[in-house]
Design a protein around this motif. Structure first.
Motif, PDB file in Angstrom:
ATOM      1  N   LEU A 104      -9.273 -46.406 -13.057  1.00 52.71           N
ATOM      2  CA  LEU A 104     -10.589 -46.848 -12.595  1.00 52.71           C
ATOM      3  C   LEU A 104     -10.436 -47.610 -11.283  1.00 52.71           C
ATOM      4  O   LEU A 104      -9.462 -48.335 -11.071  1.00 52.71           O
ATOM      5  N   THR A 105     -11.399 -47.471 -10.409  1.00 52.31           N
ATOM      6  CA  THR A 105     -11.278 -47.958  -9.037  1.00 52.31           C
ATOM      7  C   THR A 105     -11.934 -49.326  -8.806  1.00 52.31           C
ATOM      8  O   THR A 105     -12.726 -49.813  -9.627  1.00 52.31           O
ATOM      9  N   SER A 107     -14.126 -49.822  -6.460  1.00 52.02           N
ATOM     10  CA  SER A 107     -15.558 -49.592  -6.244  1.00 52.02           C
ATOM     11  C   SER A 107     -16.313 -49.514  -7.573  1.00 52.02           C
ATOM     12  O   SER A 107     -17.463 -49.930  -7.658  1.00 52.02           O
ATOM     13  N   HIS A 108     -15.655 -49.013  -8.601  1.00 56.25           N
ATOM     14  CA  HIS A 108     -16.265 -48.971  -9.931  1.00 56.25           C
ATOM     15  C   HIS A 108     -16.525 -50.382 -10.432  1.00 56.25           C
ATOM     16  O   HIS A 108     -17.605 -50.687 -10.961  1.00 56.25           O
ATOM     17  N   GLU A 109     -15.557 -51.277 -10.246  1.00 57.60           N
ATOM     18  CA  GLU A 109     -15.732 -52.672 -10.672  1.00 57.60           C
ATOM     19  C   GLU A 109     -16.831 -53.361  -9.867  1.00 57.60           C
ATOM     20  O   GLU A 109     -17.670 -54.079 -10.435  1.00 57.60           O
ATOM     21  N   ARG A 111     -19.398 -52.142  -8.614  1.00 54.87           N
ATOM     22  CA  ARG A 111     -20.719 -51.643  -9.009  1.00 54.87           C
ATOM     23  C   ARG A 111     -21.094 -52.078 -10.417  1.00 54.87           C
ATOM     24  O   ARG A 111     -22.098 -51.638 -10.967  1.00 54.87           O
ATOM     25  N   ALA A 113     -18.970 -51.821 -13.126  1.00 58.39           N
ATOM     26  CA  ALA A 113     -18.233 -51.034 -14.117  1.00 58.39           C
ATOM     27  C   ALA A 113     -19.152 -50.268 -15.067  1.00 58.39           C
ATOM     28  O   ALA A 113     -19.074 -50.409 -16.290  1.00 58.39           O
ATOM     29  N   PRO A 117     -17.622 -43.867 -17.125  1.00 57.87           N
ATOM     30  CA  PRO A 117     -17.308 -43.637 -15.711  1.00 57.87           C
ATOM     31  C   PRO A 117     -17.515 -42.180 -15.321  1.00 57.87           C
ATOM     32  O   PRO A 117     -17.274 -41.270 -16.128  1.00 57.87           O
ATOM     33  N   CYS A 120     -16.577 -40.183  -9.623  1.00 55.83           N
ATOM     34  CA  CYS A 120     -16.344 -41.027  -8.445  1.00 55.83           C
ATOM     35  C   CYS A 120     -15.713 -42.368  -8.821  1.00 55.83           C
ATOM     36  O   CYS A 120     -15.324 -43.135  -7.943  1.00 55.83           O
ATOM     37  N   ASP A 121     -15.610 -42.648 -10.126  1.00 58.36           N
ATOM     38  CA  ASP A 121     -15.160 -43.965 -10.579  1.00 58.36           C
ATOM     39  C   ASP A 121     -13.655 -44.048 -10.863  1.00 58.36           C
ATOM     40  O   ASP A 121     -13.148 -45.116 -11.194  1.00 58.36           O
ATOM     41  N   THR A 139      -7.584 -50.123 -15.270  1.00 57.33           N
ATOM     42  CA  THR A 139      -8.312 -50.543 -14.077  1.00 57.33           C
ATOM     43  C   THR A 139      -7.336 -50.726 -12.918  1.00 57.33           C
ATOM     44  O   THR A 139      -6.122 -50.778 -13.112  1.00 57.33           O
ATOM     45  N   GLU A 168      -9.172 -48.296  -2.752  1.00 61.46           N
ATOM     46  CA  GLU A 168      -9.720 -48.224  -4.106  1.00 61.46           C
ATOM     47  C   GLU A 168      -8.854 -48.958  -5.128  1.00 61.46           C
ATOM     48  O   GLU A 168      -9.272 -49.172  -6.255  1.00 61.46           O
TER      49      GLU A 168
END
Length: 226
Positions: A104-105, A107-109, A111, A113, A117, A120-121, A139, A168
């Protein structure tokens, strides 16, 4: 006179012997005989990573959850119920070394999380060393070391891809300790301070190392054995 490179079977046999020697278990079945050279190269780099962790970092490697290690054919989340290499590092503690791992990236966090996912996550890491406590969906904060393997001509697109992955995994900042003593790097200008390396059979990969060093990315030329 040009020296021919080893056959797939010869390379695979060498890789399995290395893994077996360092982990105290068999590496048989590490790579299917008919695998593409890209997968064979990934396994070759994995064996080098194991050697560096053992020799330079004085880490111990143990094969757990079984007696046979096999590389994944495609990417996926962390599976602790399948055989994997456990790394016991004198500074960092215990970690899990595996291949083709989804992570997990950042950017995912940022946003919030969102779950589940979407594509894109997360990104796939060819070789990954993550903390032993890593979630089934690791993560970016749980990554110690990420490695990309390119058994092909190295282009600027691959450099941009690696720099994007760096972002990322972490944010740019003043250097922080990685927890590694010598290899692959003891400080990186990144938070969290994960190490990121790109291996390629193409000598031109080294041309991108000066730029990569500014962001905590190592570009390393590593040919397949001959």
């Amino acid at each position: 006179m040009r020296v021919p490179r080893l056959s797939r079977m010869q390379v695979i046999a060498r890789l399995e012997a290395t893994i077996g020697l360092l982990s105290g278990q068999t590496g048989t079945g590490l790579v299917p005989i008919k695998s593409r050279w890209g997968k064979v190269y990934e396994a070759w780099v994995l064996s080098l990573v194991c050697e560096r962790l053992a020799q330079d970092e004085h880490a111990t490697l143990v094969l757990v959850r079984g007696s046979r290690l096999a590389l994944r054919a495609k990417g996926g989340w962390l599976r602790k119920d399948l055989p994997y290499l456990e790394i016991d590092h004198p500074n960092r503690g215990r970690g899990i070394l595996t291949t083709n791992l989804y992570c997990l990236t950042l950017s995912h966090e940022l946003r919030g999380a969102p779950q589940p996912p979407t594509r894109c996550d997360f990104h796939e890491l060819d070789i990954a060393l993550v903390d032993e406590t890593a979630d089934p969906r690791p993560t970016h904060k749980q990554v110690w070391l990420a490695i990309e393997c390119k058994e092909t001509s190295f282009t600027k697109n691959f450099c941009r891809e690696a720099l994007g992955l760096r972002r990322e995994l972490s944010m740019l900042r003043s250097p922080l300790r990685t927890g590694f003593t010598i290899w692959p790097m003891n400080y990186v200008p990144a938070d969290p301070p994960s190490s990121l390396c790109v291996y390629s059979t193409d000598p031109q990969v080294a041309d991108y190392d000066p730029a990569g060093s500014m962001f905590g990315v190592r570009f390393i030329h590593e040919p397949l054995p001959r």
